[in-house]
Scaffold this active site. Structure first.
Site, PDB file in Angstrom:
ATOM      1  N   CYS A   1      16.643  28.165   9.330  1.00  0.00           N
ATOM      2  CA  CYS A   1      18.278  28.341   9.900  1.00  0.00           C
ATOM      3  C   CYS A   1      18.142  28.769  11.460  1.00  0.00           C
ATOM      4  O   CYS A   1      18.898  28.058  12.090  1.00  0.00           O
ATOM      5  CB  CYS A   1      18.997  29.423   8.951  1.00  0.00           C
ATOM      6  SG  CYS A   1      19.384  29.015   7.102  1.00  0.00           S
ATOM      7  N   SER A   2      17.120  29.622  11.636  1.00  0.00           N
ATOM      8  CA  SER A   2      17.201  29.977  12.952  1.00  0.00           C
ATOM      9  C   SER A   2      16.616  28.548  13.914  1.00  0.00           C
ATOM     10  O   SER A   2      17.194  28.459  14.891  1.00  0.00           O
ATOM     11  CB  SER A   2      16.016  31.053  13.248  1.00  0.00           C
ATOM     12  OG  SER A   2      16.424  32.093  12.524  1.00  0.00           O
TER      13      SER A   2
END
Lengths: 174, 153
Positions: free
Chosen positions: B44-45
């Site tokens: 997600c990052s």
């Protein structure tokens, strides 16, 4: 599998045999530690594959997380104007921990570039545009992080440790 | 996941401790909804970090990007500050995952949203969608292709 949208062309920096059967293209960021790890691996693979491999490097600086990445990319393009792209490319990865503007100018001197010309070119908006265009071509080709590799125009998503990547590249020759 | 041609369901969620974002306020713009499992997780990052770099390309198509996960507004606040994101992350926190459920992209086993993308047009109609394998960063190429083809119509 995503494909390379912008084929390798005269604006690209190409190393090795232009007519090699295998074309390995990297989208990279000089401040990205993973790209730093990939750098000696690619060098070693180039050595082992010799004339069978053509290597192309395009800029994919992640400016928000790597504040020096865009200027580092521009400095490689400025060096390219003095026919020393690959010397600067190598130098930037070898001194990856110090990529502030002052260091970039110092590196230009160490590589025996015309430093005054380098500093002028560094401000040239066309070079930023070249870096942006590289970045956009990467995004449109499905680059989702760095380093991202394309082999003969197809995105390569397997591991790029030397053994895996070299085995795959050599398998394409048979 | 909700299909192409469907009207995008309305929602209003906190983007910061004292601000809310309502989908209908963005009428007249294209909206990219990026549902993702969790703040701070590696994929997600990387995905949100990539979109942070491609915002300029989205804006060229009159499109705004919104990230949505079940994390709280305080987690989003810290995540945004840490990663220097220049787009809102919405807290689908209470009732948990309500908006993800509305868009039919909720993973009830994990208690997280799936990794799903929607592109909504200026009238609020879903014009493109994509459900990514959860461990895979889908990149921005699909979104940009969708925005480009919408501009051609």
């Amino acid at each position: 599998m995503p494909k390379l949208r912008t084929a390798v062309n005269s604006k690209d920096h190409v190393q090795g045999n232009a007519n090699a059967p295998i074309e390995l293209l990297e989208y990279g960021d000089y401040q990205c530690p993973h790209c730093g790890h990939a750098y000696p691996i690619i060098k070693s693979i180039q050595k082992k594959m010799g004339a069978k491999l053509k290597f192309v490097f395009r800029n994919f600086p992640l400016a928000e997380v790597h504040p020096n990445a865009v200027h580092a990319a521009v400095s490689s393009e400025a060096a390219a104007l003095q026919n020393k792209f690959w010397e600067m490319h190598d130098h930037l990865f070898e001194y990856q921990s110090r990529l502030d503007d002052k260091s970039l100018v110092k590196y230009a001197g160490q590589l025996k570039l015309n430093v005054e010309q380098f500093e002028t070119d560094f401000e040239n908006p066309e070079l930023i545009q070249k870096v942006d265009a590289d970045f956009e071509s990467g995004v449109r080709s499905g680059v989702n992080g760095t380093p991202s590799f394309f082999i003969n125009g197809e995105k390569y998503d397997d591991s790029w440790d030397e053994e895996t990547l070299l085995t795959y590249l050599e398998s394409l020759l048979t | 996941m909700l299909s192409i041609g469907t009207k995008a369901p309305e929602f209003s969620l906190a983007s910061t401790p004292d601000q809310k974002v309502q989908l209908s306020q963005l009428k007249g713009k294209k909206v990219i909804l990026a549902f993702y499992p969790a703040d701070w997780s590696p994929v997600c990052s990387d995905q949100m970090g990539l979109y942070n770099e491609t915002l300029k390309l989205f804006h060229q198509h009159n499109a705004e990007l919104i990230g949505i996960s079940v994390d709280s507004k305080w987690s989003h606040f810290a995540f945004c500050q840490d990663r220097k994101f220049h787009f809102p992350l919405l807290a689908d926190f209470e009732p948990k995952g309500a908006v993800a459920k509305l868009y039919d992209v909720y993973d009830a086993t994990e208690g997280e949203s799936q990794r799903a993308l929607f592109v909504i047009d200026e009238e609020g109609i879903i014009r493109w969608n994509y459900l990514s394998p959860v461990g895979m960063n889908p990149g921005a190429d699909g979104i940009l292709d969708a925005l480009e083809s919408m501009d051609k119509k």
